[in-house]
Scaffold this active site. Structure first.
Site, PDB file in Angstrom:
ATOM      1  N   ILE A  23       0.828  -1.206   0.000  1.00 61.16           N
ATOM      2  CA  ILE A  23       0.000   0.000   0.000  1.00 61.16           C
ATOM      3  C   ILE A  23       0.862   1.256   0.000  1.00 61.16           C
ATOM      4  CG2 ILE A  23      -1.730   1.289   1.314  1.00 61.16           C
ATOM      5  CD1 ILE A  23      -2.760  -1.415   2.355  1.00 61.16           C
ATOM      6  N   GLY A  24       1.980   1.220   0.697  1.00 56.24           N
ATOM      7  CA  GLY A  24       2.853   2.391   0.751  1.00 56.24           C
ATOM      8  C   GLY A  24       3.403   2.759  -0.607  1.00 56.24           C
ATOM      9  N   TYR A 175      -2.715  -5.254  17.607  1.00 60.89           N
ATOM     10  CA  TYR A 175      -2.572  -4.379  16.444  1.00 60.89           C
ATOM     11  C   TYR A 175      -3.701  -3.346  16.421  1.00 60.89           C
ATOM     12  CZ  TYR A 175      -2.979  -3.103  11.467  1.00 60.89           C
ATOM     13  OH  TYR A 175      -3.117  -2.414  10.283  1.00 60.89           O
TER      14      TYR A 175
END
Length: 310
Positions: A23-24, A175
């Site tokens: 995604i980055g 998380y």
């Protein structure tokens, strides 16, 4: 370097953490397509070089750039922030965009620098980088800070007296708790910076097939015992939610960073369909934000502790 004009268009500098893959990287490519000069941060030089080639192909006039840093190390986060701030000062221009895309989920519990790893990577690391760069942003009176959040916040224990909640370790829930801390910080930061010209957004990618999700979400030990009893159903839900392409999951971050419709707005959550959504209500609780702020100040001080010489 060309100046950012504050309305979601222009040729400023964007920094994307964990921007060498998944995604980055797709976020970085989208920002490059929007005309920004993109710097990606990551650990692996080979992946960084590949990301630079891809970014440069999208925007040949503004080649991509890679800065090496292990963002699970708060000392390296401090060094990275110092380097970015110094370069901005030398150029006489603040960054236009910071996208804190860093994130990780750990099936097994372990510490980083004496603090539980998920809380370090998913909250303390982006918190520290952002805080250290705030003077650089506010000096320019413009720019956008985008923190990547997650739908996993709904599974979080909402207890923040300590960096780690009581009870057994379950990676998915830990998380989600770290992402909840970061979302509360993001919304609180938007209030702190209101009137400075710097806008703050959260972006929920919704899930995609990435290095983080591949394999991790197939381990039943990441969820609480109650959910393990329903593991076939839970696993299918995980598989459906992470089956999409990273390019689609990057859209919320790209919109948050570049959409002219968001000019003058702050404290907005961009949902997985790349549209503003209501924030998860617990993240708007000022008491939770205050508790998270205290944890950040305690475990991620802006200046590294001096060694004990006694």
């Amino acid at each position: 370097m060309h100046s950012w004009n504050g309305n979601g268009s222009g040729n400023g500098v964007a920094v994307v953490t964990a921007g060498t893959g998944g995604i980055g990287l797709e976020t970085a490519l989208g920002l490059a397509a929007a005309g920004l000069s993109v710097t990606v941060v990551g650990r692996n030089a080979d992946r960084g070089a590949r990301a630079v080639r891809l970014i440069s192909a999208v925007n040949p006039e503004r080649p991509g750039r890679f800065l090496p840093a292990d963002l699970s190390s708060l000392d390296e986060v401090r060094d990275l922030a110092a380097r970015i701030a110094a370069e901005c000062a030398a150029a006489g221009e603040p960054p236009a965009v910071l996208v804190n895309n860093i994130g990780a989920m750990y099936p097994k519990r372990h510490d980083l620098g004496g603090v539980e790893a998920s809380f370090v990577v998913n909250h303390l690391s982006p918190y520290l980088l952002t805080e250290l760069l705030l003077p650089t942003f506010t000096a320019g009176g413009s720019g956008r800070i985008v923190n990547v959040t997650s739908g996993a916040v709904v599974a979080a224990k909402r207890v923040f007296e300590a960096a780690e909640p009581p009870g057994g370790y379950y990676g998915f829930h830990w998380y989600g708790r770290a992402k909840l801390a970061n979302l509360a910080y993001t919304l609180d930061l938007a209030g702190r910076l209101d009137g400075t010209g710097v806008s703050v957004f959260a972006a929920d990618p919704g899930g995609a097939a990435t290095d983080m999700t591949d394999g991790t979400l197939s381990d039943p030990e990441i969820v609480s015992p109650a959910l393990r009893l329903l593991w076939p159903l839970v696993r299918r839900r995980f598989e459906r939610s992470t089956s999409g392409p990273a390019s689609v999951a990057a859209r919320p971050s790209i919109v948050a960073a570049t959409d002219p419709a968001l000019t003058g707005r702050t404290g907005v959550v961009i949902g997985s369909r790349a549209r503003p959504v209501r924030p998860f209500r617990p993240a708007t609780d000022p008491r939770l934000a205050a508790a998270v702020r205290r944890l950040g100040e305690r475990h991620a001080p802006l200046a590294a502790a001096l060694p004990d010489l006694d």
